[in-house]
Structure formats: C-alpha cells, structure tokens
Design an enzyme around this catalytic site. Structure first.
Site, PDB file in Angstrom:
ATOM      1  N   ASN A  90       0.858  -1.181   0.000  1.00  0.00           N
ATOM      2  CA  ASN A  90       0.000   0.000   0.000  1.00  0.00           C
ATOM      3  C   ASN A  90       0.897   1.235   0.000  1.00  0.00           C
ATOM      4  O   ASN A  90       1.795   1.344   0.841  1.00  0.00           O
ATOM      5  CB  ASN A  90      -0.902  -0.001   1.240  1.00  0.00           C
ATOM      6  N   GLU A  98      -0.881   3.164   5.819  1.00  0.00           N
ATOM      7  CA  GLU A  98      -1.026   3.668   7.193  1.00  0.00           C
ATOM      8  C   GLU A  98       0.324   3.934   7.844  1.00  0.00           C
ATOM      9  O   GLU A  98       0.486   4.906   8.575  1.00  0.00           O
ATOM     10  CB  GLU A  98      -1.804   2.652   8.039  1.00  0.00           C
ATOM     11  N   VAL A  99       1.265   3.018   7.623  1.00  0.00           N
ATOM     12  CA  VAL A  99       2.582   3.168   8.251  1.00  0.00           C
ATOM     13  C   VAL A  99       3.575   3.594   7.176  1.00  0.00           C
ATOM     14  O   VAL A  99       3.778   2.886   6.181  1.00  0.00           O
ATOM     15  CB  VAL A  99       3.031   1.841   8.909  1.00  0.00           C
ATOM     16  N   HIS A 103       6.899  -1.418   3.400  1.00  0.00           N
ATOM     17  CA  HIS A 103       6.652  -2.796   3.839  1.00  0.00           C
ATOM     18  C   HIS A 103       5.915  -3.568   2.766  1.00  0.00           C
ATOM     19  O   HIS A 103       5.114  -3.010   2.016  1.00  0.00           O
ATOM     20  CB  HIS A 103       5.859  -2.828   5.151  1.00  0.00           C
TER      21      HIS A 103
HETATM   22  P1  AMP Z   1      -0.429  -0.307   5.569  1.00  0.00           P
HETATM   23  O1  AMP Z   1      -1.853   0.108   5.492  1.00  0.00           O
HETATM   24  O2  AMP Z   1       0.028  -1.027   4.328  1.00  0.00           O
HETATM   25  O3  AMP Z   1       0.464   0.833   5.945  1.00  0.00           O
HETATM   26  O4  AMP Z   1      -0.380  -1.416   6.686  1.00  0.00           O
HETATM   27  C1  AMP Z   1       0.201  -1.261   7.943  1.00  0.00           C
HETATM   28  C2  AMP Z   1       0.043  -2.576   8.655  1.00  0.00           C
HETATM   29  O5  AMP Z   1       0.797  -2.529   9.844  1.00  0.00           O
HETATM   30  C3  AMP Z   1      -1.397  -2.910   9.050  1.00  0.00           C
HETATM   31  O6  AMP Z   1      -1.784  -4.150   8.440  1.00  0.00           O
HETATM   32  C4  AMP Z   1      -1.337  -3.023  10.572  1.00  0.00           C
HETATM   33  O7  AMP Z   1      -2.163  -4.040  11.082  1.00  0.00           O
HETATM   34  C5  AMP Z   1       0.133  -3.302  10.803  1.00  0.00           C
HETATM   35  N1  AMP Z   1       0.646  -2.904  12.114  1.00  0.00           N
HETATM   36  C6  AMP Z   1       0.460  -1.711  12.736  1.00  0.00           C
HETATM   37  N2  AMP Z   1       1.101  -1.704  13.917  1.00  0.00           N
HETATM   38  C7  AMP Z   1       1.721  -2.914  14.036  1.00  0.00           C
HETATM   39  C8  AMP Z   1       2.546  -3.516  15.029  1.00  0.00           C
HETATM   40  N3  AMP Z   1       2.863  -2.873  16.169  1.00  0.00           N
HETATM   41  N4  AMP Z   1       2.986  -4.779  14.826  1.00  0.00           N
HETATM   42  C9  AMP Z   1       2.660  -5.438  13.691  1.00  0.00           C
HETATM   43  N5  AMP Z   1       1.894  -4.915  12.718  1.00  0.00           N
HETATM   44  C10 AMP Z   1       1.429  -3.674  12.876  1.00  0.00           C
END
Ligand code: AMP
Length: 118
Positions: A90, A98-99, A103
């Site tokens: 994403n 989101e992050v 990844h």
């Molecule tokens: P994205 O929307 O591609 O940025 O996905 C971020 C992903 O990080 C999501 O699927 C979350 O569930 C996952 N996530 C957020 N915080 C953590 C954490 N502390 N440990 C493992 N996964 C996480």
C-alpha cells in the site's frame, strides 16, 4: 520526508515489540498485529524508506538485494510456496498506506479471494 517516529521505525529500534519471523542486516520480518489472512506477515527494510519508490531510488544495491533475500527467507519459513500467497504494498493516500515505512504484506495460508477493485 521520512518520520523516524513511525511504528515500524520504533520496532526496528526495539522500542516496541513485534512477533519476529526473521531478521538480517537489511530486513526484518514479523507478523501483522491485525491479520487479514491465516498467515499475514510484513517484511520491512532496516533503512529509512517511506515506500518502494523511495527504496529503489535511495537504497544501495546491497540493501535492495538484502531486502529481497530476506523476503525469500521469510517465505521459506512460512512455507507458502506450494499453495501460493498474495503480496500487497500500500503506497500513499490512494494506496491507503497507514505506516510510512516501506513494507510488503505477505498474505497466505488460505485462499485470499479475488482482488477487489472499485
Ligand atoms: P499499511 O496500510 O500497508 O500501511 O499497513 C500497515 C500494517 O501494519 C497494518 O496491516 C497493521 O495491522 C500493521 N501494524 C500496525 N502496527 C503494528 C505492530 N505494532 N505490529 C505489527 N503490525 C502492525
């Protein structure tokens, strides 16, 4: 601009825990905290890259090769080769990232269903 306080940066600095799968100089893999498939893993580079564009532009060749070798190592541990799996990245606003640390999502262990497009 890369935000050093994003959650994956904190995981890399071991300020918060993760359920680790594998790690190396150029990658870390761990289970997603909110799984969207029976097996839901994340593979991240150890360097500060926002997304794959940033990664292929700025990361050294060693870091890029090391990341994908880590991805391969993670797949071998998860044993997803025979049945297959889905990769998701994403990116940005339309990708609903989101992050803001690059990844790759690895989703498998069950049929992940059709791709859903609106
Ligand atoms: P994205 O929307 O591609 O940025 O996905 C971020 C992903 O990080 C999501 O699927 C979350 O569930 C996952 N996530 C957020 N915080 C953590 C954490 N502390 N440990 C493992 N996964 C996480």
């Amino acid at each position: 601009m890369y935000d050093t306080n994003n959650i994956f940066a904190k995981i890399l600095r071991e300020e918060i825990p993760c359920q680790k799968i594998a790690e190396g100089k150029h990658f870390l893999s761990f289970y997603d905290i909110s799984p969207k498939a029976k097996i839901h893993a994340l593979v991240i580079p150890t360097g500060p890259y926002i997304n794959v564009h940033d990664f292929v532009t700025r990361a050294s060749v060693d870091a890029q090769i090391g990341f994908w070798q880590g991805f391969r190592e993670t797949l071998a541990i998860l044993q997803l080769d025979e049945q297959g799996y889905r990769l998701v990245m994403n990116i940005g606003v339309h990708g609903r990232q989101e992050v803001l640390h690059m990844h790759v999502h690895i989703l498998g262990g069950n049929d992940t269903g059709p791709m859903v497009l609106k």
